[in-house]
Enzyme design. Structure first.
Site, PDB file in Angstrom:
ATOM      1  N   SER A  10       0.847  -1.186   0.000  1.00  0.00           N
ATOM      2  CA  SER A  10       0.000   0.000   0.000  1.00  0.00           C
ATOM      3  C   SER A  10       0.894   1.252   0.000  1.00  0.00           C
ATOM      4  O   SER A  10       1.671   1.446  -0.931  1.00  0.00           O
ATOM      5  CB  SER A  10      -0.940  -0.034   1.201  1.00  0.00           C
ATOM      6  OG  SER A  10      -1.958   0.934   1.078  1.00  0.00           O
ATOM      7  N   ASP A  65      -9.193  -5.409  -5.185  1.00  0.00           N
ATOM      8  CA  ASP A  65      -8.784  -4.275  -4.356  1.00  0.00           C
ATOM      9  C   ASP A  65      -9.526  -3.013  -4.800  1.00  0.00           C
ATOM     10  O   ASP A  65      -9.389  -2.580  -5.938  1.00  0.00           O
ATOM     11  CB  ASP A  65      -7.267  -4.088  -4.492  1.00  0.00           C
ATOM     12  CG  ASP A  65      -6.703  -3.041  -3.550  1.00  0.00           C
ATOM     13  OD1 ASP A  65      -7.495  -2.377  -2.849  1.00  0.00           O
ATOM     14  OD2 ASP A  65      -5.473  -2.894  -3.516  1.00  0.00           O
ATOM     15  N   HIS A  69      -7.472  -5.611  -0.781  1.00  0.00           N
ATOM     16  CA  HIS A  69      -6.241  -4.854  -0.560  1.00  0.00           C
ATOM     17  C   HIS A  69      -5.234  -5.580   0.328  1.00  0.00           C
ATOM     18  O   HIS A  69      -4.036  -5.500   0.108  1.00  0.00           O
ATOM     19  CB  HIS A  69      -6.603  -3.500   0.054  1.00  0.00           C
ATOM     20  CG  HIS A  69      -5.482  -2.519   0.105  1.00  0.00           C
ATOM     21  ND1 HIS A  69      -4.789  -2.110  -1.022  1.00  0.00           N
ATOM     22  CD2 HIS A  69      -4.919  -1.848   1.149  1.00  0.00           C
ATOM     23  CE1 HIS A  69      -3.857  -1.242  -0.677  1.00  0.00           C
ATOM     24  NE2 HIS A  69      -3.912  -1.062   0.635  1.00  0.00           N
TER      25      HIS A  69
END
Length: 875
Positions: free
Chosen positions: A728, A819, A851
């Site tokens: 991320s 995601d 995610h």
């Protein structure tokens, strides 16, 4: 599933293998043996394409059902099996090799997968309850234990029980049950307040009824099937989730999906005006109007709504008076002074009105504490017999019907807990996140009084118990960082609650007195271990303690009675749970964990005092003969091991020193780890956290490089053998680092990384993140679902893709196709562009993952590929 790969040739067993991809689905290979220029025929066998997509794969609980898995890193396009009479007996079998994979990779997969399976099989305690006996000397504990089930691609939930005997003043004995019990198909377990009953919830798939079971101590007492026409699945997500028994144990309040809305019905004659909810063979349902959801992990989840179940009758009623614009969660029963008074529920409500963010859409709520929320009180749909006969009156000042807004003076209020005497509600607040725009920030703790007559009103005074800490003094309390409170956090004095909280790079346990508004750290101050509070046994504490590479150890804190302060003596509790195997213990025996304080390199006058204070990094090092020789001058023992920089996401999150199977696995492969909590991380005060927005891609990148220089200058790491790993925002930093400092890193891996904010802003469920982190606090003023060309240019310049031309390190991408936070297009665009420039890229897409990439098989395959990829380029 799309596979990105290079054109290639490779040599195995003295043969040159050249691929010819004449057909899009059937690879064809020609082999040239060294003794002959002629072509030798090969038998080729390909498996057909398989579609692993399922209509409900976007949710974190979707499972594979009995389907054989491909080898690690293999695409879904087909498995190639090659056989040849010329193959040497000692050669690696190509049957198990994917296209482009050499013998060393196959051997690494085989070796590392066996080791990773040993880590994956380790079970962990996730929750605990303690029920006190009348004697007080013996208690009963129940533990919820999680264990990955790789073959089924889901998590097993086990229950383990123990009798706790207090032998003497500071001695305790746990008598564990001989075997755990697996809870198959169970979504949630909630004991009643008296511990005489047990609620079990089973959410079913495919629009099947929700099953609710009430168990007594010897048998099933009640089984209730709740159809989809009443409500959908009960929320057990840990955020909207709220399941609460009333004090009399006759009713249960909970949060579930609202019933499905009516869909248009069509037949072969056209539109059916009267519609139908029944399934038949002469019609079909249309889609109807699209409805916004709460984004990541909530795709296709309907609005969270309050319901109450009457256990005796089995009747379920919707809680009335809540406007449709309000999503409800975290419900608890309010105490009632008598049967004649109305019974109220207190819950958390989230509106889609985001204040300064002018948008009509729902923004993603997962991991986002900056969504405004408040406490509300509403009457239960089931009242006492006397109250039910009274006429309903509506006070307009109380809002919608009987709905009362309890926390009008604060922008965030969640996790309500009534004090034991029922006179106050204590709650957490993320007002710093809501007011600033940061998706997570320093929390605060507050309380409000609950009226003696049990009738709530909106003009309630909010008292600060633990305020936001802006700039902590050295080694002092850095502020409250607590995602939740356990159901019963109170000590016997009725005014002290126990809570886990982040304290820089560790998690600690705090005791907070809500009357005096004082707190103390009750876990050892000289420990780099992290502690997690599980449950209370009277005034004694059950907890877990672990380090990054040491599995959690059960701890029992004996309350030591002192006049001036609270204190606990911590005892080790032998546990039947499997820890590390002998092999893993041997591999990690020479590793040590320490927390390093990293001085800030930039001390400009524009920085706040808190932003000038040191940040931290967790360093896992090998310190004995089990590591590589430190032959380079100036390197300390074990420093020649390759180093992995590990970077957390957020950016307003934190990497804790608590146990991580994945990082322990990488450490066991012979890597040193440097886990950096750069400025902007949680746990270091609000000023340090707020120093990062507007400076992403610069300040955070510089902090990571400063941390790397710090360990290298001290002889703790070899500058020529450094890898970087992040997910991320950590992937954002990973791809920034290999572009901004390409000479520093040999190899990199990124999980669902942010690579191009200009692309992300139009596809993510949190476009406000793009504005806030790029512009800082004034990003709220610019926020729009239609960004200008100037804004898109700034987003691009802040992104790793702007440094793409300088990248040299081989890069592994691990992407979740479902995601919604950082959609898969972000990573694929960067990977394709890097490949176009001749870069070394490998992409693995997990078609059913969101995610977090946390489904057991995906998590396993993800870190196995990281280990093999790093082994290939960094050893």
């Amino acid at each position: 599933m799309t596979r990105l790969c290079h054109s290639f040739n490779f040599s195995v067993a003295g043969h040159l293998w050249i691929p010819f991809l004449h057909h899009p689905t059937t690879p064809f290979l020609l082999v040239f043996p060294p003794s002959s220029p002629s072509l030798l025929p090969l038998s080729l066998r390909t498996s057909p394409r398989t579609n692993r997509h399922h209509p409900r794969t976007r949710a974190r609980h979707s499972f594979l059902t009995g389907k054989a898995r491909s080898p690690p890193g293999l695409s879904d396009n087909g498995i190639l099996s090659v056989s040849s009479a010329m193959q040497e007996p000692s050669a690696v079998s190509l049957k198990d090799m994917q296209l482009g994979q050499d013998a060393a990779d196959v051997e690494a997969y085989a070796t590392q997968s066996k080791l990773l399976q040993e880590f994956a099989s380790i079970s962990s305690i996730e929750k605990a309850w303690i029920f006190n006996s009348e004697s007080g000397s013996v208690s009963h504990a129940m533990f919820s234990v999680g264990q990955p089930n790789l073959l089924a691609n889901k998590k097993r939930t086990l229950f383990l029980s123990s009798h706790i005997s207090k032998i003497s003043e500071y001695s305790v004995d746990f008598q564990w049950s001989p075997f755990p019990v697996e809870m198959i198909g169970v979504s949630k377990v909630v004991p009643s307040p008296s511990a005489s009953k047990l609620l079990i919830i089973r959410n079913k798939e495919n629009d099947s009824p929700v099953q609710v079971e009430i168990w007594c101590k010897s048998q099933l007492e009640k089984e209730i099937q709740i159809s989809q026409s009443v409500h959908g699945q009960i929320y057990t997500d840990g955020w909207f989730e709220g399941i609460s028994w009333n004090r009399e144990e006759t009713h249960i309040a909970y949060v579930a999906e609202e019933p499905p809305s009516l869909k248009p019905v069509f037949t072969d004659s056209g539109y059916k005006k009267d519609g139908s909810s029944d399934k038949d063979f002469t019609s079909w349902k249309g889609q109807g109007d699209w409805e916004e959801d709460w984004g990541e992990t909530y795709s296709r989840k309907r609005k969270p709504t309050l319901f109450v179940l009457d256990i005796n009758s089995g009747e379920v009623r919707t809680v009335e008076g809540i406007p449709k614009s309000l999503s409800a969660g975290q419900v608890v029963w309010a105490p009632s002074s008598s049967m004649d008074h109305p019974k109220y529920l207190v819950f958390v409500g989230w509106l889609t009105d985001y204040g300064s963010y002018k948008t009509s859409r729902k923004l993603g709520i997962k991991y986002c504490y900056n969504r405004p929320c408040a406490l509300y009180a509403v009457k239960s749909p089931f009242q006492g017999t006397i109250v039910d006969k009274l006429p309903e009156t509506i006070n307009k000042e109380e809002g919608f019907g009987s709905l009362v807004h309890l926390t009008q003076g604060i922008s965030s209020a969640f996790c309500p807990r009534f004090s034991p005497d029922g006179k106050a509600i204590v709650f957490l607040s993320s007002k710093s996140a809501v007011d600033s725009g940061a998706h997570s920030a320093t929390d605060s703790l507050h309380k409000i009084d609950w009226p003696a007559d049990g009738k709530p009103h909106a003009s309630t005074t909010i008292y600060d118990v633990v305020p936001v800490v802006m700039c902590p003094e050295d080694d002092c309390f850095p502020g409250l960082y607590a995602a939740n409170l356990i159901d019963s956090p109170w000590l016997s004095d009725g005014c002290t609650l126990i809570v886990s909280s982040v304290w820089r790079s560790t998690q600690v346990i705090l005791a907070v007195n809500v009357k005096s508004c004082t707190l103390s750290r009750i876990t050892p101050a000289d420990s780099s271990y992290s502690w997690n509070f599980l449950a209370l046994d009277g005034d004694n504490i059950l907890a877990l303690s672990s380090s990054l590479i040491d599995p959690p150890q059960v701890k029992y804190g004996y309350h030591r009675r002192q006049e001036q302060e609270l204190a606990w003596d911590w005892l080790d509790v032998p546990s039947p749970l499997q820890g590390h195997s002998d092999k893993i213990r041997s591999l990690l025996s020479s590793h040590r964990v320490s927390i390093l304080k990293i001085p800030v390199s930039d001390n400009s006058e524009s920085l706040s005092k808190g932003a000038k204070k040191p940040f931290e990094a967790i360093f896992v090092s090998c310190t004995s003969s089990g590591c590589e020789d430190s032959s380079k001058e100036g390197l300390k023992d074990g420093a020649s091991n390759p180093l992995i920089l590990v970077l957390h996401g957020g950016p307003h999150a934190v990497s804790l020193s608590s146990y991580s199977k994945s990082l322990a696995f990488l450490s066991s492969l012979g890597y040193n780890l440097l886990v950096v909590n750069y400025r902007g991380s949680l746990g270091f005060g609000e000023e340090a956290l707020q120093s990062l927005p507007g400076k992403i891609g610069c300040q955070d990148v510089n902090d990571v490089l400063v941390a790397l220089d710090f360990v290298c200058e001290k002889g703790l790491a070899d500058t020529s053998k450094v890898a970087v790993l992040g997910g991320s925002h950590g992937g954002f930093l990973t791809t920034h680092l290999i572009g901004q400092a390409p000479h520093r890193f040999l190899v990199a891996a990124a999980r669902n990384p942010v690579c191009n904010i200009a692309l992300m802003v139009g596809t993510t469920d949190i476009p406000d993140w793009c504005y806030f982190e790029s512009y800082g606090k004034e990003g709220k003023n610019f926020f729009s679902d239609s960004p200008s060309a100037e804004e898109l240019k700034l987003f691009y310049n802040k992104s790793p893709i702007s440094h793409l031309s300088k990248v040299k390190a081989p890069l592994l991408f691990l992407l979740g196709a479902q995601d919604l936070r950082v959609p898969v297009s972000n990573g694929l665009q960067y990977a394709r562009a890097l490949k176009e420039r001749g870069g070394k890229v490998k992409v693995i897409v997990f078609p059913d993952d969101v995610h977090a990439i946390e489904r057991p098989q995906s998590d396993f395959e993800s870190f196995l590929n990281i280990g093999v990829w790093f082994n290939k380029y960094c050893k």
